[in-house]
Scaffold this motif. Structure first.
Motif, PDB file in Angstrom:
ATOM      1  N   GLY A  23       0.778  -1.225   0.000  1.00 12.85           N
ATOM      2  CA  GLY A  23       0.000   0.000   0.000  1.00 12.85           C
ATOM      3  C   GLY A  23       0.815   1.284   0.000  1.00 12.85           C
ATOM      4  N   LYS A  24       2.127   1.175   0.003  1.00 12.84           N
ATOM      5  CA  LYS A  24       2.982   2.362   0.030  1.00 12.84           C
ATOM      6  C   LYS A  24       3.709   2.523  -1.299  1.00 12.84           C
ATOM      7  N   PHE A  25       3.927   3.761  -1.688  1.00 13.84           N
ATOM      8  CA  PHE A  25       4.636   4.095  -2.917  1.00 13.84           C
ATOM      9  C   PHE A  25       6.020   3.458  -2.897  1.00 13.84           C
ATOM     10  N   ASN A  26       6.331   2.673  -3.923  1.00 11.07           N
ATOM     11  CA  ASN A  26       7.621   1.993  -4.002  1.00 11.07           C
ATOM     12  C   ASN A  26       8.468   2.679  -5.073  1.00 11.07           C
ATOM     13  N   ILE A  27       9.493   3.389  -4.656  1.00 10.68           N
ATOM     14  CA  ILE A  27      10.323   4.198  -5.547  1.00 10.68           C
ATOM     15  C   ILE A  27      10.994   3.343  -6.621  1.00 10.68           C
ATOM     16  N   GLY A  28      11.654   2.281  -6.220  1.00  7.69           N
ATOM     17  CA  GLY A  28      12.399   1.451  -7.164  1.00  7.69           C
ATOM     18  C   GLY A  28      11.517   0.790  -8.205  1.00  7.69           C
ATOM     19  N   ARG A  29      10.420   0.224  -7.770  1.00 11.92           N
ATOM     20  CA  ARG A  29       9.514  -0.445  -8.706  1.00 11.92           C
ATOM     21  C   ARG A  29       8.835   0.555  -9.638  1.00 11.92           C
ATOM     22  N   THR A  30       8.513   1.722  -9.109  1.00  9.22           N
ATOM     23  CA  THR A  30       7.885   2.754  -9.942  1.00  9.22           C
ATOM     24  C   THR A  30       8.850   3.197 -11.033  1.00  9.22           C
ATOM     25  N   ALA A  31      10.086   3.483 -10.660  1.00  9.52           N
ATOM     26  CA  ALA A  31      11.087   3.898 -11.648  1.00  9.52           C
ATOM     27  C   ALA A  31      11.312   2.800 -12.678  1.00  9.52           C
ATOM     28  N   SER A  32      11.336   1.557 -12.246  1.00 10.42           N
ATOM     29  CA  SER A  32      11.535   0.437 -13.158  1.00 10.42           C
ATOM     30  C   SER A  32      10.360   0.288 -14.120  1.00 10.42           C
ATOM     31  N   ALA A  33       9.144   0.431 -13.615  1.00  9.16           N
ATOM     32  CA  ALA A  33       7.957   0.321 -14.467  1.00  9.16           C
ATOM     33  C   ALA A  33       7.911   1.460 -15.486  1.00  9.16           C
ATOM     34  N   ARG A  34       8.240   2.663 -15.039  1.00  5.86           N
ATOM     35  CA  ARG A  34       8.259   3.809 -15.948  1.00  5.86           C
ATOM     36  C   ARG A  34       9.351   3.635 -17.001  1.00  5.86           C
ATOM     37  N   ASN A  35      10.488   3.130 -16.587  1.00  7.75           N
ATOM     38  CA  ASN A  35      11.596   2.876 -17.511  1.00  7.75           C
ATOM     39  C   ASN A  35      11.190   1.844 -18.567  1.00  7.75           C
ATOM     40  N   SER A  36      10.557   0.781 -18.141  1.00  8.02           N
ATOM     41  CA  SER A  36      10.110  -0.254 -19.079  1.00  8.02           C
ATOM     42  C   SER A  36       9.108   0.309 -20.073  1.00  8.02           C
ATOM     43  N   PHE A  37       8.201   1.153 -19.578  1.00  8.86           N
ATOM     44  CA  PHE A  37       7.206   1.750 -20.462  1.00  8.86           C
ATOM     45  C   PHE A  37       7.874   2.638 -21.507  1.00  8.86           C
ATOM     46  N   LEU A  38       8.777   3.510 -21.078  1.00  8.39           N
ATOM     47  CA  LEU A  38       9.450   4.396 -22.031  1.00  8.39           C
ATOM     48  C   LEU A  38      10.298   3.609 -23.016  1.00  8.39           C
ATOM     49  N   ASN A  39      10.932   2.549 -22.565  1.00 14.85           N
ATOM     50  CA  ASN A  39      11.761   1.725 -23.449  1.00 14.85           C
ATOM     51  C   ASN A  39      10.936   0.895 -24.429  1.00 14.85           C
ATOM     52  N   SER A  40       9.624   0.865 -24.251  1.00 11.98           N
ATOM     53  CA  SER A  40       8.782   0.145 -25.204  1.00 11.98           C
ATOM     54  C   SER A  40       8.595   0.946 -26.494  1.00 11.98           C
ATOM     55  N   CYS A  41       9.078   2.183 -26.508  1.00 12.54           N
ATOM     56  CA  CYS A  41       9.096   2.969 -27.738  1.00 12.54           C
ATOM     57  C   CYS A  41      10.334   2.543 -28.526  1.00 12.54           C
ATOM     58  N   PRO A  42      10.137   1.996 -29.712  1.00 12.92           N
ATOM     59  CA  PRO A  42      11.287   1.466 -30.458  1.00 12.92           C
ATOM     60  C   PRO A  42      12.272   2.533 -30.933  1.00 12.92           C
ATOM     61  N   THR A  43      11.835   3.776 -31.034  1.00 14.33           N
ATOM     62  CA  THR A  43      12.729   4.829 -31.537  1.00 14.33           C
ATOM     63  C   THR A  43      13.340   5.673 -30.423  1.00 14.33           C
ATOM     64  N   ALA A  44      13.026   5.343 -29.176  1.00 17.95           N
ATOM     65  CA  ALA A  44      13.543   6.138 -28.058  1.00 17.95           C
ATOM     66  C   ALA A  44      15.032   5.886 -27.852  1.00 17.95           C
ATOM     67  N   ASP A  45      15.773   6.969 -27.676  1.00 16.89           N
ATOM     68  CA  ASP A  45      17.199   6.879 -27.388  1.00 16.89           C
ATOM     69  C   ASP A  45      17.364   6.456 -25.925  1.00 16.89           C
ATOM     70  N   PRO A  46      18.029   5.343 -25.655  1.00 19.67           N
ATOM     71  CA  PRO A  46      18.199   4.882 -24.275  1.00 19.67           C
ATOM     72  C   PRO A  46      18.841   5.922 -23.356  1.00 19.67           C
ATOM     73  N   LYS A  47      19.708   6.768 -23.893  1.00 18.20           N
ATOM     74  CA  LYS A  47      20.346   7.811 -23.079  1.00 18.20           C
ATOM     75  C   LYS A  47      19.309   8.837 -22.620  1.00 18.20           C
ATOM     76  N   ILE A  48      18.388   9.183 -23.505  1.00 19.40           N
ATOM     77  CA  ILE A  48      17.335  10.140 -23.152  1.00 19.40           C
ATOM     78  C   ILE A  48      16.395   9.523 -22.128  1.00 19.40           C
ATOM     79  N   VAL A  49      16.027   8.260 -22.341  1.00 20.42           N
ATOM     80  CA  VAL A  49      15.150   7.572 -21.388  1.00 20.42           C
ATOM     81  C   VAL A  49      15.804   7.542 -20.014  1.00 20.42           C
ATOM     82  N   LYS A  50      17.099   7.266 -19.974  1.00 22.73           N
ATOM     83  CA  LYS A  50      17.814   7.225 -18.698  1.00 22.73           C
ATOM     84  C   LYS A  50      17.794   8.590 -18.007  1.00 22.73           C
TER      85      LYS A  50
END
Length: 99
Positions: free
Chosen positions: A61-88
């Motif tokens: 029930g509490k905001f999980n920083i690591g999992r949230t960042a990981s989920a957001r990272n996975s979502f952004l990386n699902s864009c095939p044209t996204a530059d990994p450096k920009i996503v980072k």
């Protein structure tokens, strides 16, 4: 009786699920979050920014920083044209924020 309840539930979930997954375009979110990172905040990006910050993971029930960042990272990386450096860079600035 249980079978009668399962069928409508499955049909409804099949109708709802595609709209949830088709809701967000990860490439648009990358572009808008990169603009936000550089000081731009156009009104066209409000839904994309909202979609990014709606990705939240909780543990017990509490905001999980690591999992949230990981989920957001996975979502952004699902864009095939996204530059990994920009996503980072986006994740390092906004990945752990609650909005």
């Amino acid at each position: 009786m249980k079978k009668l309840l399962v069928v409508p539930l499955v049909v409804c979930s099949m109708l709802i699920a595609p709209s949830v997954f088709a809701k967000s375009d990860p490439c648009k979110v990358v572009m808008c979050m990169y603009g936000k990172m550089n000081g731009a905040n156009p009104s066209e990006c409000s839904s994309a920014v909202k979609d990014f910050f709606s990705i939240v993971s909780k543990k017990h029930g509490k905001f999980n920083i690591g999992r949230t960042a990981s989920a957001r990272n996975s979502f952004l990386n699902s864009c095939p044209t996204a530059d990994p450096k920009i996503v980072k860079k986006i994740i390092s600035k906004f990945g752990v924020l609650r909005h």
